[in-house]
Design a protein around this motif. Structure first.
Motif, PDB file in Angstrom:
ATOM      1  N   PRO A 338       0.928  -1.143   0.076  1.00 58.84           N
ATOM      2  CA  PRO A 338      -0.089  -0.272  -0.003  1.00 58.84           C
ATOM      3  C   PRO A 338       0.781   1.215  -0.065  1.00 58.84           C
ATOM      4  N   ALA A 339      -0.018   2.251  -0.549  1.00 60.15           N
ATOM      5  CA  ALA A 339       0.798   3.592  -0.492  1.00 60.15           C
ATOM      6  C   ALA A 339      -0.032   4.755  -0.036  1.00 60.15           C
ATOM      7  N   VAL A 340       0.678   5.857   0.427  1.00 65.17           N
ATOM      8  CA  VAL A 340       0.169   7.185   0.755  1.00 65.17           C
ATOM      9  C   VAL A 340       0.448   8.036  -0.448  1.00 65.17           C
ATOM     10  N   LEU A 341      -0.260   8.763  -1.189  1.00 64.04           N
ATOM     11  CA  LEU A 341       0.077   9.654  -2.080  1.00 64.04           C
ATOM     12  C   LEU A 341      -0.493  11.151  -1.436  1.00 64.04           C
ATOM     13  N   ASP A 342       0.544  12.110  -1.616  1.00 60.89           N
ATOM     14  CA  ASP A 342       0.312  13.269  -1.017  1.00 60.89           C
ATOM     15  C   ASP A 342       0.642  14.489  -1.842  1.00 60.89           C
ATOM     16  N   ALA A 343       0.126  15.767  -1.909  1.00 62.60           N
ATOM     17  CA  ALA A 343       0.390  16.806  -2.737  1.00 62.60           C
ATOM     18  C   ALA A 343       0.648  16.467  -4.262  1.00 62.60           C
ATOM     19  N   GLU A 344       1.955  16.640  -4.724  1.00 64.64           N
ATOM     20  CA  GLU A 344       1.826  16.884  -6.278  1.00 64.64           C
ATOM     21  C   GLU A 344       1.803  15.194  -6.744  1.00 64.64           C
ATOM     22  N   ILE A 346      -0.608  13.296  -6.175  1.00 65.37           N
ATOM     23  CA  ILE A 346      -2.039  12.678  -6.222  1.00 65.37           C
ATOM     24  C   ILE A 346      -2.604  13.196  -7.784  1.00 65.37           C
ATOM     25  N   PRO A 347      -2.134  14.042  -8.330  1.00 62.69           N
ATOM     26  CA  PRO A 347      -2.491  14.277  -9.854  1.00 62.69           C
ATOM     27  C   PRO A 347      -1.552  13.611 -10.704  1.00 62.69           C
ATOM     28  N   ALA A 348       0.058  13.424 -10.212  1.00 58.23           N
ATOM     29  CA  ALA A 348       0.898  12.786 -11.223  1.00 58.23           C
ATOM     30  C   ALA A 348       0.536  11.127 -11.330  1.00 58.23           C
ATOM     31  N   CYS A 349       0.093  10.507 -10.112  1.00 59.82           N
ATOM     32  CA  CYS A 349      -0.300   9.163 -10.013  1.00 59.82           C
ATOM     33  C   CYS A 349      -1.767   8.625 -10.462  1.00 59.82           C
ATOM     34  N   ALA A 350      -2.494   9.940 -10.934  1.00 63.96           N
ATOM     35  CA  ALA A 350      -3.872   9.427 -11.148  1.00 63.96           C
ATOM     36  C   ALA A 350      -4.271   8.389 -11.789  1.00 63.96           C
ATOM     37  N   GLY A 351      -3.570   8.239 -12.916  1.00 56.16           N
ATOM     38  CA  GLY A 351      -4.068   7.098 -13.923  1.00 56.16           C
ATOM     39  C   GLY A 351      -3.363   5.935 -13.604  1.00 56.16           C
ATOM     40  N   LEU A 352      -2.713   5.623 -12.276  1.00 52.96           N
ATOM     41  CA  LEU A 352      -1.768   4.444 -12.075  1.00 52.96           C
ATOM     42  C   LEU A 352      -2.386   3.795 -10.875  1.00 52.96           C
ATOM     43  N   THR A 353      -3.515   4.502 -10.165  1.00 55.74           N
ATOM     44  CA  THR A 353      -4.059   3.943  -8.874  1.00 55.74           C
ATOM     45  C   THR A 353      -4.961   2.733  -9.290  1.00 55.74           C
ATOM     46  N   GLY A 354      -5.005   2.161  -8.179  1.00 57.63           N
ATOM     47  CA  GLY A 354      -6.118   0.888  -8.364  1.00 57.63           C
ATOM     48  C   GLY A 354      -5.674  -0.382  -8.215  1.00 57.63           C
ATOM     49  N   ASN A 355      -4.206  -0.509  -8.392  1.00 61.88           N
ATOM     50  CA  ASN A 355      -3.774  -1.804  -8.429  1.00 61.88           C
ATOM     51  C   ASN A 355      -3.251  -2.328  -7.049  1.00 61.88           C
ATOM     52  N   VAL A 356      -2.836  -1.536  -6.169  1.00 65.68           N
ATOM     53  CA  VAL A 356      -2.506  -1.719  -4.604  1.00 65.68           C
ATOM     54  C   VAL A 356      -3.425  -0.859  -3.824  1.00 65.68           C
ATOM     55  N   PRO A 357      -3.578  -1.264  -2.654  1.00 71.23           N
ATOM     56  CA  PRO A 357      -4.373  -0.310  -1.687  1.00 71.23           C
ATOM     57  C   PRO A 357      -3.776   1.249  -1.328  1.00 71.23           C
ATOM     58  N   THR A 358      -4.327   2.281  -1.669  1.00 74.77           N
ATOM     59  CA  THR A 358      -3.788   3.308  -2.015  1.00 74.77           C
ATOM     60  C   THR A 358      -4.716   4.476  -1.236  1.00 74.77           C
ATOM     61  N   LEU A 359      -3.899   5.442  -0.760  1.00 74.78           N
ATOM     62  CA  LEU A 359      -4.691   6.764   0.199  1.00 74.78           C
ATOM     63  C   LEU A 359      -4.283   7.926  -0.551  1.00 74.78           C
ATOM     64  N   LEU A 360      -5.333   8.873  -1.017  1.00 74.36           N
ATOM     65  CA  LEU A 360      -4.945  10.040  -1.520  1.00 74.36           C
ATOM     66  C   LEU A 360      -5.068  11.089  -0.410  1.00 74.36           C
ATOM     67  N   THR A 361      -4.154  11.737   0.230  1.00 75.58           N
ATOM     68  CA  THR A 361      -4.427  12.778   1.190  1.00 75.58           C
ATOM     69  C   THR A 361      -4.421  14.139   0.517  1.00 75.58           C
TER      70      THR A 361
END
Length: 529
Positions: A338-344, A346-361
């Motif tokens: 799993p990963a926590v994505l913060d700040a920049e 969030i938009p940078a990885c928008a098309g890559l999420t959904g494969n592992v548990p991810t939290l966008l703050t």
């Protein structure tokens, strides 16, 4: 954990109770009266001789409020009730001599009554309101708002809303510009989504409910019996205690959780230091630093520079290189952690999420960028008007849990679960506090992932548990973050005389160990329990 139920489920449960014993309103009135007695005692220090003004509307809320007023009068409270032209057809008139009743008073009379009262009770409308407040009730609320404004520096009487402040429906929609913000709200039987979520369609973000007190009417048992699913959840001390990992004699730094930290840069080194400090103080076993803050070995010598085999990652705080952020997230995806994505990030990885548990703050501006990266359009105004819908739609688009920061922080999971955490001091609106939150969330996520791996050997059940981790972990992280900030600011939740003091992000980190200790040892009551 607090759980709020949709109005359709509540109405169904109330209907069942009404068919069973016919005492639903009487039970609600008695429960409301008991809650009001506690509030009066808190405000005045005594019950007998206190003065209460009840504003009773034409519906069931008015009936319950008048009946509760009768209970109060029998305890020695001087109760004055203001009613409209019509009251609920089942509302029996109060016994002679118990309540002084004023039917359709003019503004001057109402102002005098409001100024003489110790407590105001808003029982005009409840969850059934669907449109603008009509007259004379609109004038009543406006008069009380004027009295409150005139006495702003002299602690005006607290307003107690019965079930909901008049003008707000059960889902949190604000239908009127004349809502009287409550100091206390007595939730009848169970919480509604409005009690936990930010207000919808409000002109500004504010607390309309004050301290929400749950009055037991017996409805929760019926809701369980009909298998009603909560619409919104709010974690408390017990939930956080279940997420925090206390080391055992057989533990080592690896089994306690290894967190990879891709945060901080030469331009923004502080983001790396703050996220690292928060993660270490929350209890992660090992910190692998993969960011660009140049003084990290001096600031935190316990951090390992570089590293692999991490149980979770925090990516983004203080880094603006989008290609670097995408590479870091792909590393987490390849490792299946799993990963926590913060700040920049969030938009940078928008098309890559959904494969592992991810939290966008995200804060509201970052959520606008996320929508744009997904090919959608949303404005800041739309987010402010309905933050829960914006977060839920973002979670659906990305397949990741979305944490939307605010006065009430909303966490939406891709599967539809919704959490809402409140009670953070307003002093928390300061630079760097988001980096602290990301570090706390990453630490909890790494510890939980390591524990799941150790206990279940990464079987299918472990994967199912990991997939549901980010949303609840995020809610627990917000609780820890808010609790530590409240300790640092010396703020007592919902106390009108507790203004607190300014705090910095570093102050929150300094309070984290004591906050964790008090939660684990049950020496500090939860803010939401």
């Amino acid at each position: 954990m607090h759980e709020a139920f949709a109005e359709r489920d509540v109405c169904r449960a109330v209907g069942i109770l009404r068919r069973q014993d016919g005492q639903t309103c009487a039970n609600a009135a008695y429960a409301a009266a008991q809650a009001l007695l506690r509030i009066i005692r808190r405000v005045r220090g005594k019950v007998s001789g206190s003065s209460v003004l009840v504003l009773a509307g034409p519906g069931e809320n008015g009936r319950i409020s008048l009946s509760a007023g009768t209970f109060l009068a029998r305890r020695g409270v001087r109760v004055k009730a203001v009613t409209g032209e019509n009251t609920h057809p089942c509302a029996a008139p109060p016994p002679e001599g118990y309540i002084s009743r004023f039917r359709l008073p003019d503004s001057d009379v109402l102002r005098k009554l409001a100024e003489e009262a110790d407590v105001w009770v808003d029982g005009i409308f409840g969850s059934g309101i669907l449109g603008e407040i009509r007259e004379p009730y609109r004038t009543w609320l406006k008069t009380l708002r004027d009295v409150r404004s005139a006495r702003a520096g002299h602690y005006p009487p607290p307003a107690v809303a019965v079930d909901l402040p008049s003008g707000i429906s059960a889902d949190g929609t604000v239908h009127s510009g004349y809502v009287l913000p409550a100091s206390y709200t007595v939730a009848l039987g169970c919480f509604r989504p409005a009690h936990l979520l930010p207000a919808v369609n409000a002109a500004e973000e504010k607390d309309f409910f004050g301290e929400v007190i749950l009055a037991d009417t017996g409805i929760m048992h019926t809701l369980r019996a009909i298998h009603a699913e909560p619409a919104v959840r709010r974690v408390g001390r017990g939930d956080v205690r279940g997420v925090l990992t206390v080391p055992t004699p057989s533990d080592n730094k690896y089994s306690r959780g290894v967190l990879g930290l891709c945060t901080g840069s030469k331009r923004y080194p502080g983001a790396g230091y703050l996220s690292a400090g928060a993660a270490l103080k929350t209890g992660v076993g090992m910190l692998c630093y993969l960011g660009g803050s140049p003084q990290m070995p001096l600031k935190y010598p316990e951090a390992v520079m570089g590293g692999k085999n991490c149980d979770a990652y925090v990516i983004g705080c203080g880094i603006t290189d989008r290609e670097y952020l995408r590479r870091a997230y792909r590393k987490a995806v390849r490792a299946g952690v799993p990963a926590v994505l913060d700040a920049e990030a969030i938009p940078a990885c928008a098309g890559l999420t959904g494969n592992v548990p991810t939290l966008l703050t995200a804060h509201q501006g970052e959520l606008v960028k996320l929508y744009a990266a997904c090919g959608q359009w949303i404005t800041l105004s739309q987010i402010r008007r309905n933050p829960q819908r914006a977060a839920a739609e973002a979670a659906r688009m990305t397949g990741a849990a979305v944490l939307l920061k605010g006065f009430v922080t909303v966490i939406a999971a891709p599967g539809g679960e919704l959490y809402a955490q409140a009670d953070a001091p307003t002093w928390l609106a300061a630079a760097g506090t988001g980096d602290v939150l990301a570090g706390i969330a990453g630490s909890l996520l790494a510890c939980a992932a390591a524990r799941a791996k150790r206990e279940t050997g990464m079987c299918s059940r472990a994967k199912a548990e990991a997939d549901s981790l980010p949303a609840k972990i995020a809610a627990c992280a917000v609780f820890l973050h808010s609790s530590a900030a409240s300790r640092a600011a010396r703020v007592k939740t919902h106390s009108p005389s507790s203004f607190g003091n300014p705090i910095s992000a570093g102050d929150i980190i300094g309070e984290l160990p004591e906050t964790v200790y008090r939660i684990l040892s049950s020496k500090e009551a939860a803010f939401s329990e």
